[in-house]
Design an enzyme around this catalytic site. Sequence first.
Site, short mmCIF file in Angstrom:
data_model
loop_
_atom_site.label_atom_id
_atom_site.label_comp_id
_atom_site.label_asym_id
_atom_site.label_seq_id
_atom_site.Cartn_x
_atom_site.Cartn_y
_atom_site.Cartn_z
N LEU A 137 105.54 3.28 35.88
CA LEU A 137 105.50 3.40 34.56
C LEU A 137 106.56 4.16 33.35
O LEU A 137 105.48 5.34 33.61
CB LEU A 137 104.64 2.49 33.95
CG LEU A 137 104.09 1.08 34.26
CD1 LEU A 137 102.60 1.10 33.99
CD2 LEU A 137 105.52 0.21 34.26
N ASP A 138 107.61 4.30 32.58
CA ASP A 138 107.83 5.21 31.97
C ASP A 138 106.61 5.25 30.84
O ASP A 138 106.17 5.29 30.78
CB ASP A 138 108.84 4.73 31.18
CG ASP A 138 109.13 4.45 30.66
OD1 ASP A 138 107.96 3.85 29.82
OD2 ASP A 138 110.47 2.90 30.96
N LYS A 139 106.65 7.05 29.97
CA LYS A 139 105.80 7.33 29.80
C LYS A 139 105.44 6.73 28.70
O LYS A 139 104.20 6.83 28.45
CB LYS A 139 106.66 8.65 29.03
CG LYS A 139 105.24 9.69 28.12
CD LYS A 139 106.14 11.47 28.09
CE LYS A 139 105.39 12.09 26.75
NZ LYS A 139 105.14 11.03 25.51
#
Length: 260
Positions: free
Chosen positions: A119-121
Amino acid sequence: MPTSRRPSSAPARDGVRHGLARVLSKRGVCSRSQAEQWIRAGRVALDGRVVLDPERPVAQGQGGITVDGQPIGESTRVYVMFNKPRGLVVSTADERGRATVYDALVAADLPWLGPVGRLDKASEGLLLLSNDTVWAAGITDPATHREKTYHVQIDRLPDAALLARLREGVFDEGERLVARQAELLRAGDKNAWLEIVLDEGRNRHIRRLLAAHGIGVLRLVRVSIGGLRLGDLPKGQWRHLATEEIEALRARPQATSPRL
């Protein structure tokens, strides 16, 4: 320094041999990149002799492997669900010094666990972590077309034509980005929440798909992977998966109909 929780004396299986770094990773001791670092630093020995080549072939079930003098066998398999808050990087370390999911889990007394997918930031929600690399690979393998469901807040009010275009897909940077399902959950005066289902996952897939239609993402929350739902797990908290949940994700999902 991680130590084995369950030493293994199993013989080599069918003579199958892999690089030493890969063997350490498959035993659930550490990530492959971390194993490579340990080996190059002279911390890993095989039958009492230090090995400096991460690709040194050894059998998966071979004994006599030590790290810092401690014997390494098969680690107890651990499977965890984590409700990732926005702002955490899914990485064991970040070169820019940003907070990671491992900072949030530091007090959990868990063994080394690798993220199962990403999951991206800026994204939130369901993140799986495990030291069972075979189980993890089965979940992330694109060939399985395992569905992942996201709730996405966008900066406009969608119409039926837009939802249809998301399901039709676009080409971006040489990749086809498409939503298996895209439905309206609820709408306000200026923005709305969509439920988007993917059966494949490319880098920043949903953000790029929506951006191709001029749509900005305000929030992006993953709420399920296969039949496993995030449920009411509080943000920033984790729990062990139940045996039936582990096995349900291990099972191969039914094949999807081919797209024309």
